[in-house]
Scaffold this active site. Structure first.
Site, PDB file in Angstrom:
ATOM      1  N   ASP A  87       0.854  -1.175   0.000  1.00 25.80           N
ATOM      2  CA  ASP A  87       0.000   0.000   0.000  1.00 25.80           C
ATOM      3  C   ASP A  87       0.900   1.239   0.000  1.00 25.80           C
ATOM      4  OD1 ASP A  87      -2.316   1.604   0.282  1.00 25.80           O
ATOM      5  OD2 ASP A  87      -2.014   1.682   2.441  1.00 25.80           O
ATOM      6  N   THR A  96      -0.280   4.866   1.234  1.00 23.24           N
ATOM      7  CA  THR A  96      -0.518   5.742   2.379  1.00 23.24           C
ATOM      8  C   THR A  96      -0.350   4.979   3.686  1.00 23.24           C
ATOM      9  OG1 THR A  96      -2.093   6.996   1.043  1.00 23.24           O
ATOM     10  CG2 THR A  96      -2.151   7.328   3.427  1.00 23.24           C
ATOM     11  N   GLU A 133      -8.832  13.992   7.225  1.00 21.07           N
ATOM     12  CA  GLU A 133      -9.868  14.798   7.871  1.00 21.07           C
ATOM     13  C   GLU A 133      -9.277  15.663   8.980  1.00 21.07           C
ATOM     14  OE1 GLU A 133     -13.917  12.156   7.275  1.00 21.07           O
ATOM     15  OE2 GLU A 133     -12.837  12.031   9.173  1.00 21.07           O
ATOM     16  N   ARG A 149      -2.335  14.583  -1.929  1.00 17.75           N
ATOM     17  CA  ARG A 149      -3.583  13.813  -1.887  1.00 17.75           C
ATOM     18  C   ARG A 149      -4.750  14.780  -2.061  1.00 17.75           C
ATOM     19  NH1 ARG A 149      -3.660   8.858   0.599  1.00 17.75           N
ATOM     20  NH2 ARG A 149      -5.567   9.367   1.720  1.00 17.75           N
ATOM     21  N   ARG A 208      -6.275   3.928  -7.927  1.00 15.17           N
ATOM     22  CA  ARG A 208      -7.730   3.882  -7.841  1.00 15.17           C
ATOM     23  C   ARG A 208      -8.219   2.454  -7.609  1.00 15.17           C
ATOM     24  NH1 ARG A 208      -8.838   8.451  -5.953  1.00 15.17           N
ATOM     25  NH2 ARG A 208      -9.036  10.220  -7.375  1.00 15.17           N
ATOM     26  N   ASP A 228      -1.106  -1.049   6.132  1.00 14.38           N
ATOM     27  CA  ASP A 228      -1.296  -0.547   7.492  1.00 14.38           C
ATOM     28  C   ASP A 228      -2.743  -0.367   7.888  1.00 14.38           C
ATOM     29  OD1 ASP A 228      -1.662   1.676   5.705  1.00 14.38           O
ATOM     30  OD2 ASP A 228      -1.525   2.992   7.450  1.00 14.38           O
ATOM     31  N   ASP A 270      -6.413  -2.844   3.682  1.00 16.05           N
ATOM     32  CA  ASP A 270      -5.333  -3.721   3.204  1.00 16.05           C
ATOM     33  C   ASP A 270      -5.465  -5.147   3.725  1.00 16.05           C
ATOM     34  OD1 ASP A 270      -4.065  -1.511   1.932  1.00 16.05           O
ATOM     35  OD2 ASP A 270      -3.237  -0.911   3.867  1.00 16.05           O
TER      36      ASP A 270
END
Length: 919
Positions: A180, A182, A275, A370, A538, A565, A569
C-alpha cells in the site's frame, strides 16, 4: 502421528486462533495474536518440500517392503519346490512345517502379516521426529524477530511482532511484494498545503490562505474576511467528517474559549489523517469546529458561534469513494455536504467551477498531494421528506440492506454544486527509497497498490524510487470497454518487445484492471511480468486481493508478500503467502490479520534479507540433514540382511534413542543460531538473496545429494567395519572373537560420530551452545552406552548388550577402526566443499571468503581478530574461543572510519552493542 494440530481442523470447529500457538498438538499460550484459521488455509496451498520428501520416502518404503517380501517368497517357493523334488541340501532359510503347504495358501495367509511386520520394522524410514524438530525450530526461532533491536522503532516504542511462526522460511523465498502507499510508504501524517475554492487556488502561508498570484501581505490575496463561497467551503470541511475533540476540552460553558476571547488550542482526533489535517487547517484560517453536543455540531466562523443539527451521516465506503452529512443550518435550511475523490464528485456535480477545479486537482496530484473534492446541495422541504423516507426504509430493511442503502445514497448525492478541492501532503517514511532499491537488487518485484489518483500515485512512485526517471513508463488507464483495453494491452506487449530498454514500469487504474482481468488475463500477465515495477491506482480493497491472487496462482507459483497498514489492506494481506502489517495510525486491523508486524517499511529489508535468509538456510539444512540421518540409519540394516541372514543389527534401545537423544540437539541448535554470513553483509548485499530464491536449497538436486551422501557414508562405515573388524577378527588379547552385537555397536558408534561431525562441518557460526551440544552429544552417547551395557537390567527380556560396549572400547584396534572410518566418510565431503567453494563459488560463498579475508572482524559480536586473515582461519578462531585466548587486548588492530565495520552491531544472541573501542 505427532504432527501438530493444524488450524485447518480448528476451522472445521469454528474456532479462531488468537493468543495461542499450536505445538505438539496442544494449544499453548504465547501472547501472540494469530490470524483467522481461514487465512492459514490460503497460505498452505503450496505443498511444502518437507511433505514432498516424506511422500517420496513413504512410496520408497512400500516399494522396499514389497521387494523384500517378494524376495522372501521366492526363497520360500524355491524351498518348497526343492523339497518336492527331494533336493535336501542347505538352503538360505530353515525349513518349517508351513513350507510344506502349497504356495497359494502360503501367499494368502502370510502376505498381510509379513507386510505389516516389515512396515513396523522399517517405520523409522519416515522421520516422525522431523515434524517435532521443525515445529520447535519455527516456534523458538520466531522469537528472534521480536528480540532484534534493529527492528525496534524508538519513537513509537514498538518492536517487531510475530503472529504466526509457520511461515518463517517463506520470508527467504519472496518474489513479489505488494505494498500500500498511504501509511506504508508514507508517514500518514497529513499537512495541508493547497486548496481550490470557486476556481481560485490558495496556499497556506504562515497560517493564512493566500491566493495564487498574491503575496502573503497582500490584503486582496488573503482570506481574512471570508466571502460567501469561501466560508461555505470551510464550513463544509468543518462539518463533513468524523473528527472528535478531546473530552476535557469540551467541558465548561465557554468550551475551548477563554473569557478574554482568545481560543485555547484544540486537540483533534480522527480515524482519517486527511480529515484531521483539513479541520485543523480550517481552524487556523478562522472557521473552527468546536465539538458536538448530542446531535448538534458546533462551529465558530470568525468568532461567531453557529450550531448545526446533524440529521444523517452517509458513511464512506470504497465503492462510492465519498462520505456525506445532512445538516440543518441555524436558519432551518437542510444542506448536504459531500467530500471524496474527484472521480466520484465531479461527475455528480452540475454547477460550480468544474473545469477549473479539475485542472487544479491534476496540478495538486502532479506535486504528489492527496486530493479531495468538496460539494454541497440544498434540499427543499419536499425533497428532504422524500430522502428521509427512503433512508428509513433502507436502514430498516431485513433483506438486501446494503444494496438498498447504496441506491439511496446515490439518489441523494446527485445534482451537486462544486465548492472546491483540497491538497494535503503525506511525506515519505525514512529510507523507503533505499529499501525499494534493495528489493529490486534482490530480484524482488515491487507492486504498489493504492486508491490514490493516477497523478498522485505516479508522483509518489517517482519520489520513493519505485519508478526511475530513466524507466520507460507504460500506462493502461481510463479504458471503458474491453476492445480498447485489449488493443492497448497488445500495443504495450509489442512495445516492450521492440523497445531496447532494460526496465519498464506499468501504471494501471482500477477500471482498466477490471476489464483486463475479465477477458484478457493472460495478456495482462504477460505485460506485467516484463515490467520491473507496477503501479495500480484507484484500487478498491477487493481489487488489491484479486491482483495478489492473480500472481499467486500463476503457473510459476511465486511466493507473494503483501504489506499494508489499514483495514482496507486486510484482504490483500490475507491473500498473500506472507502478510505484513505496519503499526501505523489507522488502527490495528492490518496488524491483527498479518503474519508479521513491523513499525516501518524500512524494516522489511532486514526481515527478508537477514531473518528470511537465515530461516530458509536453517530449515533447508535441518530437513535434508534429517533425511541424511535416515539414510545413514536404514542402509546398514538392509546390508545386514544379506550378510547375516535377517539378523538384527542395532539394539532396540539404540534405535529408539538415535533421533531422540544422540543426534537431536546439534541440528536443533544449528537451526536456531546458524549465521553462515554475517547479518550486516546480507543486508548490505541484497544480491545474496538471489542465491536462495526459487527454493534453491530444498529442490530435488540438494535432496538427491544429501541422500546419496547418506548412502555413501553408510556403505563406507558398514563395509569398513566389516572389513576391519568383521569375521575372524580378534577383539581382545585373549582371542575372543567379534560378535554380532559388538559389530552392530561398532557400526552404530561410527554412525553417531559421523552424523554429529557432519553437522559440525555445516556450522559456520559457533557459540558456546553449539560446542556444548555437539561434543556433548558424543560424550553423552559414550556415557549412556557404558551405563546401559554395564548393568544387568531386570525388566529386559534379554541382556544382549551387557558388557559389549566396554569390550569394544577396551580394544585398541576398535578405536583405530572408529577413527579411520569416520575420517574416510567425511574426507570426500570435505574435499567436495573445498573444490566447489574455490572453483564454482556462489555469491554467498564469495561473501564468506570476503568476510573472512578482509578483516571485517568484530562483526560476529563474539570475538576480535587481526587483519590479514585467510579463509582457513575458522579452525584457529574456534580453538581460540574454546581456550579463552580471544581477548581484545591480544589483537594488534587499529581502526579507522574507512574500515568495513558497523558500530551499531547488535548481536541477536547477546543483544549487546559492539563499537570500535571494544577492539
Amino acid at each position: 502421528l505427532f504432527r501438530p494440530l493444524g488450524p485447518e481442523s480448528l476451522l472445521l470447529r469454528g474456532a479462531r486462533l488468537k493468543n495461542t500457538k499450536e505445538i505438539f498438538g496442544v494449544a499453548v499460550y504465547t501472547g501472540m495474536e494469530t490470524k483467522m484459521a481461514l487465512n492459514y488455509k490460503s497460505k498452505s496451498q503450496k505443498r511444502s518440500a518437507v511433505e514432498k520428501y516424506v511422500y517420496f520416502l513413504i512410496s520408497f518404503l512400500f516399494v522396499e517392503i514389497g521387494v523384500i517380501i517378494i524376495e522372501i517368497y521366492m526363497l520360500n517357493l524355491m524351498k518348497y519346490f526343492k523339497r518336492k523334488m527331494e533336493f535336501w541340501y542347505v538352503a538360505f532359510i530353515p525349513v518349517t512345517k508351513k513350507l510344506r503347504e502349497p504356495p497359494s495358501i502360503l501367499l494368502r495367509t502370510r502376505f498381510i502379516s509379513d507386510f505389516l511386520a516389515f512396515l513396523v520394522l522399517y517405520n523409522f524410514i519416515i522421520p516422525i521426529s522431523l515434524y517435532v524438530t521443525v515445529e520447535m525450530q519455527k516456534f523458538l526461532g520466531s522469537f528472534f524477530i521480536g528480540w532484534d533491536l534493529d527492528l525496534y522503532h524508538e519513537e513509537t516504542n514498538q518492536r517487531a511482532q510475530v503472529n504466526t511462526s509457520d511461515l518463517n522460511e517463506e520470508l527467504g523465498q519472496v518474489e513479489y511484494v505488494f505494498t500500500d502507499k498511504t501509511g506504508t510508504l508514507t508517514e500518514n501524517e497529513m499537512q495541508f498545503r493547497e486548496c481550490s475554492i470557486n476556481g481560485i487556488k490558495y496556499q497556506e502561508v504562515n497560517g493564512k490562505l493566500t491566493s495564487e498570484g498574491f503575496s502573503e501581505d497582500s490584503p486582496d490575496g488573503s482570506i481574512h474576511s471570508l466571502m460567501k463561497e469561501e466560508e461555505l467551503f470551510l464550513k463544509a470541511v468543518c462539518l463533513c467528517h468524523t473528527v472528535q475533540i478531546s473530552a476535557d476540552q469540551t467541558d465548561g460553558a465557554d468550551g475551548p474559549w477563554h473569557a478574554n476571547g482568545i481560543a485555547s488550542p484544540l486537540e483533534y482526533y480522527a480515524s482519517s489523517p486527511d480529515e484531521k489535517a483539513l479541520v485543523e487547517a480550517a481552524s487556523r484560517v478562522g472557521v473552527v469546529f468546536t465539538g458536538t453536543t448530542g446531535d448538534s455540531m458546533e462551529v465558530k466562523s470568525l468568532g461567531k458561534p453557529e450550531r448545526y443539527k446533524l440529521l444523517h451521516v452517509l458513511e464512506f465506503d470504497p465503492n462510492r469513494r465519498r462520505m456525506s452529512v445532512i445538516v440543518e443550518s441555524p436558519s432551518g435550511e437542510k444542506l448536504l455536504f459531500t467530500k471524496g475523490a474527484e472521480s466520484s464528485i465531479l461527475p455528480r456535480s452540475k454547477s460550480g467551477e468544474i473545469d477549473k477545479t479539475r485542472i487544479h486537482v491534476d496540478e495538486f496530484a502532479l506535486k504528489g498531494l492527496r486530493t479531495l473534492c468538496v460539494a454541497y446541495r440544498r434540499f427543499t422541504p419536499e425533497e428532504y421528506q422524500e430522502i428521509g423516507k427512503r433512508l428509513h426504509e433502507a436502514r430498516t430493511a431485513l433483506q438486501q440492506r446494503e444494496e438498498r442503502l447504496a441506491d439511496v445514497f446515490n439518489f441523494i448525492e446527485r445534482d451537486l454544486e462544486l465548492l472546491g478541492a483540497t491538497g494535503v501532503e503525506d511525506k515519505l517514511q525514512d529510507k523507503v527509497q533505499e529499501t525499494i532499491e534493495a528489493l529490486r537488487l534482490a530480484g524482488i518485484k515491487v507492486w504498489v497498490l493504492t486508491g490514490d489518483k493516477h497523478e498522485t500515485a505516479v508522483s509518489v512512485s517517482l519520489s520513493c524510487g519505485h519508478f526511475h526517471r530513466t524507466m520507460n513508463i507504460l500506462e493502461l488507464v481510463q479504458h471503458k470497454s474491453d476492445s480498447t483495453c485489449a488493443e492497448q494491452l497488445r500495443q504495450l506487449a509489442k512495445r516492450i518487445k521492440e523497445d531496447h530498454v532494460i526496465q519498464h514500469g506499468l501504471v494501471v487504474d482500477g477500471t482498466s484492471l477490471s476489464l483486463a482481468l475479465r477477458e484478457h488475463e493472460k495478456l495482462f500477465m504477460e505485460v506485467c511480468k516484463n515490467c520491473s515495477a507496477v503501479l495500480c491506482c484507484r484500487m478498491a480493497p477487493l481489487q488489491k486481493a484479486k491482483v495478489v491472487r492473480l500472481l499467486k496462482t500463476s503457473p510459476e507459483k511465486p511466493i507473494t508478500l503483501a504489506i499494508g497498514d489499514g483495514a482496507n489492506d486486510v484482504s490483500m494481506i490475507q491473500e498473500a503467502h506472507v502478510g505484513i502489517g505496519i503499526m501505523g495510525k489507522e488502527g490495528r486491523q492490518a496488524v491483527r490479520n498479518s503474519d508479521y508486524a513491523i513499525a516501518r517499511f524500512k524494516f522489511l529489508s532486514k526481515l527478508l534479507f537477514v531473518h528470511g535468509h537465515f530461516y530458509y538456510i536453517r530449515i533447508a539444512t535441518l530437513v535434508q540433514y534429517f533425511f541424511y540421518k535416515v539414510s545413514l540409519q536404514r542402509v546398514p540394516v538392509k546390508l545386514k540382511i544379506f550378510f547375516f541372514h535377517f539378523q538384527t543389527l542395532y539394539d532396540s534401545v539404540y534405535l529408539t534413542l538415535y533421533n531422540i537423544c544422540f543426534t537431536s540437539l546439534p541440528v536443533l541448535i544449528y537451526s536456531l543460531f546458524e549465521q553462515h554470513v554475517h547479518p550486516h553483509v546480507l543486508q548490505s548485499k541484497p544480491v545474496l538473496y538471489r542465491d536462495i530464491s526459487k527454493n534453491a536449497h530444498l529442490g530435488f538436486k540438494p535432496f538427491l545429494y544429501w541422500t546419496i551422501l547418506g548412502f555413501f557414508h553408510a556403505f563406507v562405515f558398514f563395509y569398513g567395519s566389516y572389513l576391519l573388524m568383521g569375521e575372524d577378527t580378534s577383539l581382545l588379547g585373549n582371542g575372543q572373537m567379534f560378535g554380532n552385537w559388538t559389530f552392530g555397536t561398532l557400526v552404530f558408534t561410527v554412525m553417531v560420530i559421523t552424523v554429529t561431525i557432519k553437522m559440525a562441518l555445516e556450522t559456520h557460526f559457533w557459540t558456546w551452545i553449539n560446542h556444548f551440544v555437539t561434543w556433548g552429544s558424543i560424550v553423552f552417547y559414550f556415557i549412556f552406552s557404558l551405563f546401559y551395557g554395564g548393568i544387568i537390567w531386570p525388566f529386559l527380556h534379554t541382556q544382549d548388550m551387557y558388557f559389549v560396549f566396554v569390550q569394544l572400547l577396551s580394544s585398541g584396534s576398535a578405536w583405530f577402526a572408529i577413527i579411520l572410518i569416520v575420517v574416510a566418510c567425511l574426507f570426500i565431503d570435505v574435499v567436495k566443499k573445498v573444490l566447489y567453494r574455490h572453483l564454482q563459488p556462489t555469491s554467498t560463498e564469495k561473501a564468506q571468503l570476503t568476510e573472512a579475508g578482509s578483516g571485517i572482524n568484530c562483526l560476529d559480536s563474539m570475538c576480535c581478530f587481526s587483519d590479514g586473515e585467510t579463509a582457513c582461519t575458522s579452525v584457529r578462531r574456534m580453538l581460540e574461543r574454546l581456550m579463552g585466548s580471544c581477548s581484545p587486548t591480544r589483537v594488534n588492530r587499529s581502526w579507522s572510519s574507512s574500515d568495513p565495520f558497523y558500530a551499531n552491531d547488535r548481536s541477536i544472541l547477546t543483544l549487546s552493542t559492539m563499537d570500535s573501542p571494544t577492539c
